[in-house]
Design a protein around this motif. Structure first.
Motif, short mmCIF file in Angstrom:
data_model
loop_
_atom_site.label_atom_id
_atom_site.label_comp_id
_atom_site.label_asym_id
_atom_site.label_seq_id
_atom_site.Cartn_x
_atom_site.Cartn_y
_atom_site.Cartn_z
N PRO A 32 96.07 -49.29 18.99
CA PRO A 32 97.06 -49.05 17.93
C PRO A 32 98.17 -48.14 18.46
CG PRO A 32 95.08 -47.75 17.53
CD PRO A 32 94.80 -48.57 18.75
N VAL A 33 99.28 -48.73 18.85
CA VAL A 33 100.31 -48.02 19.62
C VAL A 33 100.87 -46.82 18.85
CG1 VAL A 33 102.51 -48.25 20.83
CG2 VAL A 33 100.90 -50.17 20.79
N PHE A 34 101.14 -47.01 17.59
CA PHE A 34 101.74 -45.94 16.80
C PHE A 34 100.73 -45.33 15.82
CE2 PHE A 34 105.24 -48.72 18.09
CZ PHE A 34 106.09 -47.80 18.68
N GLY A 35 99.45 -45.38 16.19
CA GLY A 35 98.41 -44.82 15.35
C GLY A 35 97.96 -45.80 14.28
N PRO A 36 97.02 -45.39 13.44
CA PRO A 36 96.44 -46.30 12.44
C PRO A 36 97.40 -46.72 11.34
CG PRO A 36 95.64 -44.06 12.11
CD PRO A 36 96.40 -44.04 13.39
N PHE A 53 99.89 -53.29 17.53
CA PHE A 53 98.79 -53.24 18.48
C PHE A 53 99.26 -53.73 19.84
CE2 PHE A 53 96.83 -54.17 14.32
CZ PHE A 53 96.05 -53.02 14.19
N ALA A 54 98.65 -53.15 20.89
CA ALA A 54 98.87 -53.62 22.25
C ALA A 54 97.57 -54.24 22.73
CB ALA A 54 99.28 -52.47 23.16
N ASP A 58 100.05 -59.27 8.78
CA ASP A 58 101.11 -58.26 8.80
C ASP A 58 100.89 -57.35 10.01
OD1 ASP A 58 103.18 -56.59 8.21
OD2 ASP A 58 102.27 -55.71 6.42
N PHE A 59 101.39 -57.76 11.18
CA PHE A 59 101.15 -57.00 12.41
C PHE A 59 102.12 -57.44 13.50
CE2 PHE A 59 98.52 -60.80 12.56
CZ PHE A 59 98.82 -61.32 13.81
N VAL A 60 102.14 -56.63 14.55
CA VAL A 60 102.86 -56.97 15.79
C VAL A 60 101.90 -56.77 16.96
CG1 VAL A 60 104.71 -56.29 17.36
CG2 VAL A 60 105.13 -56.33 14.91
N LEU A 61 101.90 -57.70 17.89
CA LEU A 61 101.13 -57.57 19.12
C LEU A 61 102.10 -57.50 20.29
CD1 LEU A 61 98.36 -60.28 18.51
CD2 LEU A 61 98.17 -57.82 18.17
N MET A 62 101.83 -56.59 21.23
CA MET A 62 102.63 -56.47 22.45
C MET A 62 101.70 -56.38 23.66
SD MET A 62 103.88 -52.46 22.32
CE MET A 62 104.71 -52.67 20.74
N PRO A 63 102.20 -56.55 24.88
CA PRO A 63 101.34 -56.41 26.05
C PRO A 63 100.68 -55.03 26.13
CG PRO A 63 103.41 -57.46 26.64
CD PRO A 63 103.56 -56.99 25.24
N PHE A 64 99.44 -55.00 26.59
CA PHE A 64 98.67 -53.76 26.63
C PHE A 64 99.36 -52.71 27.51
CE2 PHE A 64 95.05 -51.16 28.20
CZ PHE A 64 94.63 -50.67 26.97
N VAL A 81 104.41 -60.70 19.75
CA VAL A 81 103.88 -61.79 18.95
C VAL A 81 103.63 -61.22 17.56
CG1 VAL A 81 102.02 -63.47 18.68
CG2 VAL A 81 102.81 -62.84 20.97
N VAL A 82 104.10 -61.88 16.52
CA VAL A 82 104.08 -61.28 15.19
C VAL A 82 103.29 -62.14 14.22
CG1 VAL A 82 106.30 -60.16 15.58
CG2 VAL A 82 106.23 -62.42 14.51
N GLY A 83 102.92 -61.52 13.09
CA GLY A 83 102.25 -62.23 12.02
C GLY A 83 103.24 -62.81 11.03
N ALA A 84 102.79 -63.86 10.32
CA ALA A 84 103.68 -64.56 9.40
C ALA A 84 104.13 -63.68 8.24
CB ALA A 84 102.99 -65.82 8.87
N LYS A 85 103.24 -62.79 7.78
CA LYS A 85 103.59 -61.93 6.65
C LYS A 85 104.73 -60.98 7.01
CE LYS A 85 102.91 -59.71 2.66
NZ LYS A 85 103.65 -58.46 2.86
#
Length: 409
Positions: free
Chosen positions: A104-108, A125-126, A204-210, A158-162
């Protein structure tokens, strides 16, 4: 001696003969059973949705996460699973594949995201390219994070649809640039929709490389990551879990007899933990609401006592014609049980309708689910109420002296 069928027919006739009184008496039980069934259906609906959510992890997956006792949290201590733990598992744990860290890049609580003047708050999240395989969640548009993205710490997302819906960016999102926590990223993929859980969107999220996520952390912040991986041979799941536990205990310097500062859990364990919690909540709420069923039982006893008083002469005639005590006892007891089971059956139907309706009225709430055991328990309890509160009036009727009963006007 009357047959059971004849006794049952006589009981039904007596209930029909006093329809209004019988209906009002059964009403208390209907309300009690309906309340219990509605609570069970709503809570079990939540439990069912939880199980569906964890089912996506697969039967051969293991999840590693940090664990801190409540007492330690009160003292400001927080245990963590770091990148050194990840390296330890990757290098030394055999028989596993698709090792996927989640940071969780910017915390919970996530971060603010901006796109074309629109702003939203989301979880960030990464993770690594194998995340999609361990979570069985794949892109619906575009692509997922690649090894090249990870190696070069690319600013891709990579993002979520919401999230796209909140940003009014559902039309052709691939290739657009989005600001995440003050940093710019290029959208390369949109994940499949997974619906909601507890009214909280799973999209409702964003994913980025670790590696990119690690680079965004302040130097003084130690990461706390979750790690999910698949076991190659599902029959060795417990063995791999034990080896992972041993490796992490040694890495953390935990002495024999001391509690772990982490958890290694299977998807089944995670599901069972939530199921156990919801079963306990279901039982507690049902027990509290079920008190109203006792009120219905008292009403049944009162009606049966009145019925015995009204039918004293009938009882005397039956005894004079040779009816035994057990025949009289059975007649009135069956009448009480029949009345309560009818009330229970109606209560089950009304309760499920109430639970279903309540679930539909609450936005994004999972549909109500009524397990078979709840129906059986409701029927059983209704019959039990009839026996428990009908036995005293039935015994009183059976004990009447036939001569005194015949003299009754």
């Amino acid at each position: 001696m009357l047959s059971f069928a004849e006794t049952l027919r006589s009981a039904a006739a007596s209930i029909r003969g006093h329809g209004l009184r019988s209906g009002l008496t059964a009403l208390g039980l209907v309300v009690g059973v309906a309340s219990v069934i509605a609570v069970v259906a709503i809570v079990q609906g939540l439990s069912h949705r939880i199980k569906e959510g964890f089912a996506g992890l697969g039967a051969n997956s293991l999840t590693v996460k940090s664990y801190t006792r409540f007492e330690d949290k009160l003292q400001g201590r927080e245990n963590r699973i770091g990148t050194a733990d990840l390296d330890e598992l990757v290098l030394r744990l055999d028989g596993v594949r698709d090792v996927s860290p989640v940071l969780p890049v910017f915390g919970p609580f996530g971060a603010e995201v901006r796109l074309a003047g629109k702003t939203a708050h989301t979880r960030v999240f990464a993770t690594t390219p194998v995340y999609q395989y361990t979570r069985q969640n794949f892109p619906a548009q575009g692509r997922f994070i690649t090894e090249a993205d990870e190696k070069h710490r690319r600013r891709v997302a990579v993002v979520g649809a919401k999230l796209l819906d909140d940003l009014d960016a559902t039309a052709a999102p691939i290739g657009k640039f989005v600001e995440i926590g003050g940093e710019w990223f290029k959208i390369v993929g949109v994940m499949e929709e997974r619906g909601e859980l507890f009214g909280i969107s799973q999209d409702d999220f964003v994913l980025m490389p670790f590696a990119t996520g690690l680079a965004l952390l302040p130097d003084q912040v130690e990461p706390d990551i979750g790690i999910t991986f698949n076991v190659e041979d599902v029959e060795k799941l417990d063995e791999v879990r034990d080896r992972a536990t041993t490796l992490l205990r040694r890495k953390h310097g935990i002495k024999a007899g001391r509690e772990n500062d982490f958890k290694v859990e299977t998807a089944e364990q995670l599901t069972d933990s939530f199921a156990s919690l919801f079963d306990t909540v279901t039982f507690v709420f049902a027990a509290i609401v079920g008190i109203s069923m006792l009120v219905g039982g008292i009403g049944v006893m009162n009606m049966m006592l009145v019925s015995v008083t009204e039918r004293t002469r009938e009882i005397g005639i039956r005894k004079a014609l040779g009816a035994k005590k057990r025949d009289i006892l059975a007649q009135f007891l069956i009448e009480a049980v029949l009345l309560t089971t009818i009330g229970g059956a109606i209560g089950i139907g009304v309760g499920y309708a109430l639970g279903y309706g309540a679930a539909q009225l609450i936005p994004s709430f999972p549909p109500a689910v009524l397990p078979w055991w709840a129906t059986v328990a409701a029927f059983g309890f209704s019959a039990g109420v009839g026996i428990a509160f009908g036995i005293a009036p039935a015994a009183r009727a059976a004990a009447l002296d036939p001569m005194a009963a015949l003299r009754n006007e």
